[in-house]
Design a protein around this motif. Structure first.
Motif, PDB file in Angstrom:
ATOM      1  N   GLU A   1       0.827  -1.210   0.000  1.00 23.87           N
ATOM      2  CA  GLU A   1       0.000   0.000   0.000  1.00 23.87           C
ATOM      3  C   GLU A   1       0.858   1.256   0.000  1.00 23.87           C
ATOM      4  O   GLU A   1       0.500   2.270  -0.610  1.00 23.87           O
TER       5      GLU A   1
ATOM      6  N   GLU B   1      -9.287   3.097   5.420  1.00 20.52           N
ATOM      7  CA  GLU B   1     -10.555   3.224   4.700  1.00 20.52           C
ATOM      8  C   GLU B   1     -11.609   3.925   5.551  1.00 20.52           C
ATOM      9  O   GLU B   1     -12.449   4.684   5.037  1.00 20.52           O
TER      10      GLU B   1
ATOM     11  N   HIS C   1      -7.808   8.762  -3.071  1.00 18.80           N
ATOM     12  CA  HIS C   1      -7.402   7.789  -4.093  1.00 18.80           C
ATOM     13  C   HIS C   1      -7.594   6.373  -3.537  1.00 18.80           C
ATOM     14  O   HIS C   1      -7.569   6.156  -2.324  1.00 18.80           O
ATOM     15  N   TYR C   2      -7.715   5.416  -4.455  1.00 14.42           N
ATOM     16  CA  TYR C   2      -8.033   4.037  -4.084  1.00 14.42           C
ATOM     17  C   TYR C   2      -6.813   3.131  -4.282  1.00 14.42           C
ATOM     18  O   TYR C   2      -6.000   3.347  -5.192  1.00 14.42           O
ATOM     19  N   ASP C   3      -6.714   2.102  -3.432  1.00 13.56           N
ATOM     20  CA  ASP C   3      -5.632   1.133  -3.583  1.00 13.56           C
ATOM     21  C   ASP C   3      -6.018   0.070  -4.613  1.00 13.56           C
ATOM     22  O   ASP C   3      -7.105   0.131  -5.213  1.00 13.56           O
TER      23      ASP C   3
ATOM     24  N   GLY D   1      -9.346  -1.545  -4.469  1.00 15.78           N
ATOM     25  CA  GLY D   1     -10.517  -0.702  -4.636  1.00 15.78           C
ATOM     26  C   GLY D   1     -10.994  -0.016  -3.365  1.00 15.78           C
ATOM     27  O   GLY D   1     -12.109   0.488  -3.309  1.00 15.78           O
ATOM     28  N   ARG D   2     -10.127   0.059  -2.336  1.00 17.10           N
ATOM     29  CA  ARG D   2     -10.502   0.700  -1.083  1.00 17.10           C
ATOM     30  C   ARG D   2      -9.950   2.121  -1.033  1.00 17.10           C
ATOM     31  O   ARG D   2      -8.808   2.346  -1.464  1.00 17.10           O
ATOM     32  N   PRO D   3     -10.705   3.086  -0.509  1.00 16.81           N
ATOM     33  CA  PRO D   3     -10.156   4.432  -0.342  1.00 16.81           C
ATOM     34  C   PRO D   3      -8.981   4.377   0.628  1.00 16.81           C
ATOM     35  O   PRO D   3      -9.137   3.961   1.772  1.00 16.81           O
ATOM     36  N   ARG D   4      -7.817   4.790   0.184  1.00 13.97           N
ATOM     37  CA  ARG D   4      -6.597   4.523   0.934  1.00 13.97           C
ATOM     38  C   ARG D   4      -5.702   5.754   1.088  1.00 13.97           C
ATOM     39  O   ARG D   4      -4.973   5.865   2.071  1.00 13.97           O
TER      40      ARG D   4
END
Length: 301
Positions: free
Chosen positions: A105, A251, A272-274, A277-280
């Motif tokens: 991540e 998240e 932004h998303y990882d 697909g999670r907001p990271r």
């Protein structure tokens, strides 16, 4: 027993334990003090005494969640944009117990941070990694922008020592400071941080491998926002007008801090998303016209 026979045996054992069979290959190479390619070239050679027992011990450690990187003693940190004549886009970093192990991540965070700076590798910027740990972010920034001045801060003396050692091993010159947050630095072009961002309540459900990490590097108050909020405030004073801030977040709290950043007068606020697909991640810019945002900043929580 040959290397191949032992490898096949432990690949099966690792799969049965719910682990990647590739770990067996890495650990066999490590036990034999070989690089991965050298192991594969000599698969039909006999295995010395004690190697099977060592693999068994490491397998049991991995069953309990003990990090693979701590067994190997290093972690590979892959970032697109680091490709040069010395590497295929990665840094090889020493890791030690008590210092946060770099994770995929955070590789994504660095790639986002690159996007906040000019594409020219000769950019002579002033860049800071807050809470550097092993030095991964700061060293990636220096590798990508060799003419930039790069600082790294951490409040853990063990982390500071490790980051300095990784800089020496990588042949990269950065300044690693035993200081909190931005260390009163000014006129920075970019601040990047993977701060402690997990809520205290997450301790009850955290995966086993996190129990081997320093909790100071993971948890940050009831919402996981104590450190990110403080950093957001300090970053304003440390950055040039138009300078950027990139944070890795949970998240559960990234959207909260994004809204607080907007109210505080930050510009270009983006979540932004990882890869899952999670907001990271959160990226923001300090307003170019600072005077027009002073009133908004006074309302920051």
């Amino acid at each position: 027993m040959t290397r191949l026979e032992l490898l096949r045996q432990f690949e099966r054992r690792f799969r049965e334990a719910g682990l990647s069979s590739q770990e067996a290959r890495w650990l066999l190479a490590h036990a034999l003090r070989l690089e991965d390619t050298d192991l594969l070239r000599g698969l039909h050679e006999a295995v010395p005494e004690g190697i099977a027992e060592q693999l068994e011990e490491w397998l049991q450690q991995r069953r309990q969640g003990y990090p693979l990187q701590l067994i190997l003693g290093y972690s590979l940190f892959y970032v697109r944009g680091l490709e040069d004549e010395r590497s295929g886009g990665y840094l090889r970093l020493e890791v030690r117990p008590g210092v946060l192990i770099p994770r995929p991540e955070t590789e994504g965070l660095v790639e986002l941070a690159f996007g906040l700076l000019p594409r020219d590798r000769s950019f002579p910027g002033r860049l800071l990694d807050v809470g550097t740990g092993s030095g991964a972010i700061a060293l990636a920034l220096k590798r990508r922008f060799p003419k930039a001045e790069v600082w790294a801060t951490d409040i853990d003396p063990v982390a500071v020592e490790l980051a300095r050692e990784n800089a020496r091993l990588a042949g990269l010159e950065i300044q690693v400071l035993l200081e909190p947050y931005t260390a009163d630095l000014k006129a920075l072009d970019l601040i990047v941080s993977n701060p402690p961002y997990l809520p205290e309540s997450y301790r009850q459900e955290a995966p086993p491998e996190l129990s081997y990490e320093n909790p100071q590097a993971l948890y940050s108050g009831p919402e996981g926002l104590d450190v990110p909020r403080a950093l957001l405030r300090q970053a304003w004073d440390a950055l040039k007008p138009g300078g950027g801030l990139a944070l890795e977040m949970a998240e559960s709290n990234v959207q909260i801090l994004a809204e607080e950043a907007r109210r505080a007068g930050w510009e270009a606020v983006q979540v932004h998303y990882d890869l899952a697909g999670r907001p990271r991640y959160l990226t923001v810019r300090k307003a170019s016209d600072v005077r027009s945002t002073l009133d908004a900043r006074r309302s920051t929580p």
